[in-house]
Design a protein around this motif. Structure first.
Motif, PDB file in Angstrom:
ATOM      1  N   ARG A 167      78.925 -23.135 -87.459  1.00 41.66           N
ATOM      2  CA  ARG A 167      78.026 -23.480 -88.563  1.00 41.66           C
ATOM      3  C   ARG A 167      77.601 -24.952 -88.529  1.00 41.66           C
ATOM      4  NH1 ARG A 167      77.785 -19.699 -92.667  1.00 41.66           N
ATOM      5  NH2 ARG A 167      77.242 -21.277 -94.200  1.00 41.66           N
ATOM      6  N   GLY A 168      77.712 -25.593 -87.378  1.00 42.03           N
ATOM      7  CA  GLY A 168      77.325 -26.991 -87.281  1.00 42.03           C
ATOM      8  C   GLY A 168      75.828 -27.202 -87.448  1.00 42.03           C
ATOM      9  N   ILE A 169      75.465 -28.412 -87.855  1.00 40.35           N
ATOM     10  CA  ILE A 169      74.052 -28.765 -87.985  1.00 40.35           C
ATOM     11  C   ILE A 169      73.683 -29.800 -86.925  1.00 40.35           C
ATOM     12  CG2 ILE A 169      72.295 -29.780 -89.485  1.00 40.35           C
ATOM     13  CD1 ILE A 169      73.793 -28.672 -91.864  1.00 40.35           C
ATOM     14  N   LYS A 170      74.391 -30.911 -86.914  1.00 40.14           N
ATOM     15  CA  LYS A 170      74.124 -31.931 -85.907  1.00 40.14           C
ATOM     16  C   LYS A 170      74.652 -31.491 -84.544  1.00 40.14           C
ATOM     17  CE  LYS A 170      74.007 -35.854 -89.080  1.00 40.14           C
ATOM     18  NZ  LYS A 170      74.587 -37.186 -89.424  1.00 40.14           N
ATOM     19  N   ARG A 171      75.818 -30.845 -84.552  1.00 34.97           N
ATOM     20  CA  ARG A 171      76.390 -30.349 -83.304  1.00 34.97           C
ATOM     21  C   ARG A 171      76.178 -28.847 -83.243  1.00 34.97           C
ATOM     22  NH1 ARG A 171      82.618 -31.390 -81.195  1.00 34.97           N
ATOM     23  NH2 ARG A 171      82.237 -30.895 -78.994  1.00 34.97           N
ATOM     24  N   MET A 172      75.212 -28.414 -82.434  1.00 31.53           N
ATOM     25  CA  MET A 172      74.834 -27.012 -82.424  1.00 31.53           C
ATOM     26  C   MET A 172      75.599 -26.171 -81.431  1.00 31.53           C
ATOM     27  SD  MET A 172      70.786 -26.854 -83.210  1.00 31.53           S
ATOM     28  CE  MET A 172      70.216 -27.144 -84.883  1.00 31.53           C
ATOM     29  N   MET A 189      67.260 -21.038 -86.367  1.00 26.95           N
ATOM     30  CA  MET A 189      66.135 -21.747 -86.969  1.00 26.95           C
ATOM     31  C   MET A 189      65.297 -22.482 -85.941  1.00 26.95           C
ATOM     32  SD  MET A 189      68.277 -23.265 -90.209  1.00 26.95           S
ATOM     33  CE  MET A 189      69.594 -22.279 -90.923  1.00 26.95           C
ATOM     34  N   LEU A 190      65.644 -22.311 -84.662  1.00 30.51           N
ATOM     35  CA  LEU A 190      64.901 -22.948 -83.578  1.00 30.51           C
ATOM     36  C   LEU A 190      64.196 -21.891 -82.734  1.00 30.51           C
ATOM     37  CD1 LEU A 190      67.470 -25.592 -82.260  1.00 30.51           C
ATOM     38  CD2 LEU A 190      65.632 -25.908 -83.943  1.00 30.51           C
ATOM     39  N   PRO A 191      63.132 -22.261 -82.047  1.00 36.08           N
ATOM     40  CA  PRO A 191      62.474 -21.318 -81.132  1.00 36.08           C
ATOM     41  C   PRO A 191      63.434 -20.863 -80.041  1.00 36.08           C
ATOM     42  CG  PRO A 191      61.091 -23.252 -81.520  1.00 36.08           C
ATOM     43  CD  PRO A 191      62.429 -23.551 -82.127  1.00 36.08           C
ATOM     44  N   THR A 231      64.686 -31.685 -75.401  1.00 33.32           N
ATOM     45  CA  THR A 231      65.253 -32.682 -76.309  1.00 33.32           C
ATOM     46  C   THR A 231      64.170 -33.296 -77.176  1.00 33.32           C
ATOM     47  OG1 THR A 231      66.995 -33.188 -74.704  1.00 33.32           O
ATOM     48  CG2 THR A 231      66.605 -34.800 -76.439  1.00 33.32           C
ATOM     49  N   GLU A 232      63.033 -33.604 -76.588  1.00 36.30           N
ATOM     50  CA  GLU A 232      61.927 -34.191 -77.349  1.00 36.30           C
ATOM     51  C   GLU A 232      61.350 -33.187 -78.344  1.00 36.30           C
ATOM     52  OE1 GLU A 232      59.218 -35.578 -74.381  1.00 36.30           O
ATOM     53  OE2 GLU A 232      60.303 -37.476 -74.083  1.00 36.30           O
ATOM     54  N   GLN A 233      61.265 -31.931 -77.943  1.00 36.50           N
ATOM     55  CA  GLN A 233      60.751 -30.915 -78.860  1.00 36.50           C
ATOM     56  C   GLN A 233      61.699 -30.708 -80.031  1.00 36.50           C
ATOM     57  OE1 GLN A 233      59.904 -27.115 -77.049  1.00 36.50           O
ATOM     58  NE2 GLN A 233      59.274 -26.175 -78.979  1.00 36.50           N
ATOM     59  N   ARG A 234      63.002 -30.694 -79.738  1.00 41.51           N
ATOM     60  CA  ARG A 234      63.995 -30.514 -80.809  1.00 41.51           C
ATOM     61  C   ARG A 234      63.917 -31.647 -81.822  1.00 41.51           C
ATOM     62  NH1 ARG A 234      66.019 -30.376 -84.681  1.00 41.51           N
ATOM     63  NH2 ARG A 234      68.181 -30.027 -85.306  1.00 41.51           N
ATOM     64  N   ALA A 235      63.673 -32.864 -81.361  1.00 40.88           N
ATOM     65  CA  ALA A 235      63.631 -34.021 -82.258  1.00 40.88           C
ATOM     66  C   ALA A 235      62.495 -33.917 -83.262  1.00 40.88           C
ATOM     67  CB  ALA A 235      63.496 -35.297 -81.440  1.00 40.88           C
TER      68      ALA A 235
END
Length: 243
Positions: A167-172, A189-191, A231-235
């Motif tokens: 259930r992490g948010i920053k650490r997925m 919640m991510l593609p 990484t850039e897309q996730r940001a």
């Protein structure tokens, strides 16, 4: 210059407080805007000179706009979505959930009473927790099969002790030395491409339990492209969670 407040087009609400005990200008971001404390006796011209000098720095540290929930709020990925719907049958000060579809995609609704105040911290925390719970409900049957599929594609299925939902948010994601891989439900919640990026990141840790150049080289080979793209897309993505 007397204590006052004004609206800046870039910084928003700016509140000024003049104190006889103040020895210098102090600026702090708070929940209701930018607060500036200055020594008593500072003129408006002196204030504007300092303010304009500080403005680029103040803009760079301005807190990100806070997530706002409202009736009609919707967030979706290819196979998962949640929306907030007004429901006359939902009692005031109550929140209910409903599964709208579970075919090719899991579509959830959060039901609230018409006119419900969703702007309070309590309401935001509650809705955020519900959204996370709904993501967790989908993760076991959508995220974990994807992880097993990626492990098989890379010929690593025999090296994975188990996949589990976290259930992490920053650490997925995380990978233990024993080969147990935990994947956060927030990956729903991510593609799909970014879910795969996290999954392959953890699979690469089965070989390199660090973030060395060798690790990144292996991860890129699993992805078929540079991890920097993902990484850039996730940001750029803001999760629909109140933090």
């Amino acid at each position: 210059m007397a204590s006052s407040s004004f609206l800046d087009s870039d910084l928003g609400v700016v509140k000024i407080r003049a104190l006889a005990s103040a020895r210098r200008f102090i600026a702090r971001w708070k929940a209701d805007g930018l607060h500036i404390t200055l020594p008593a006796g500072v003129t408006g011209e002196e204030f504007l000179h300092v303010f304009n000098e500080w403005k680029p720095r103040l803009l760079s540290i301005k807190p990100k706009e806070e997530l706002q929930y409202h009736i009609g709020f919707r967030y979706e990925t290819e196979d998962w979505s949640v929306e907030i719907i007004a429901d006359p049958l939902t009692p005031p000060h109550n929140v209910m959930t409903k599964l709208l579809s579970d075919g090719e995609a899991d579509r959830f609704a959060i039901l609230v009473a018409p006119g419900a105040d969703l702007g309070t911290v309590g309401a935001k925390k509650l809705i955020s927790r519900i959204i996370k719970d709904l993501a967790a409900a989908s993760a076991s049957r959508r995220l974990l099969p994807l992880a097993r599929e990626e492990a098989c594609r890379l010929g690593l299925e025999h090296r994975v002790k188990a996949f589990k939902v976290g259930r992490g948010i920053k650490r997925m994601g995380c990978c233990s030395a024993s080969g147990e891989i935990s994947l956060s439900c927030t990956l729903m919640m991510l593609p799909r491409a970014l879910r795969i990026a996290t999954i392959t990141h953890e699979l690469a840790h089965l070989t390199h339990f660090d973030h060395s150049p060798e690790f990144y080289g292996l991860w890129d080979s699993y992805l078929g492209h540079s991890h920097i793209i993902d990484t850039e897309q996730r940001a750029k993505i803001k999760l629909p969670l109140f933090q």
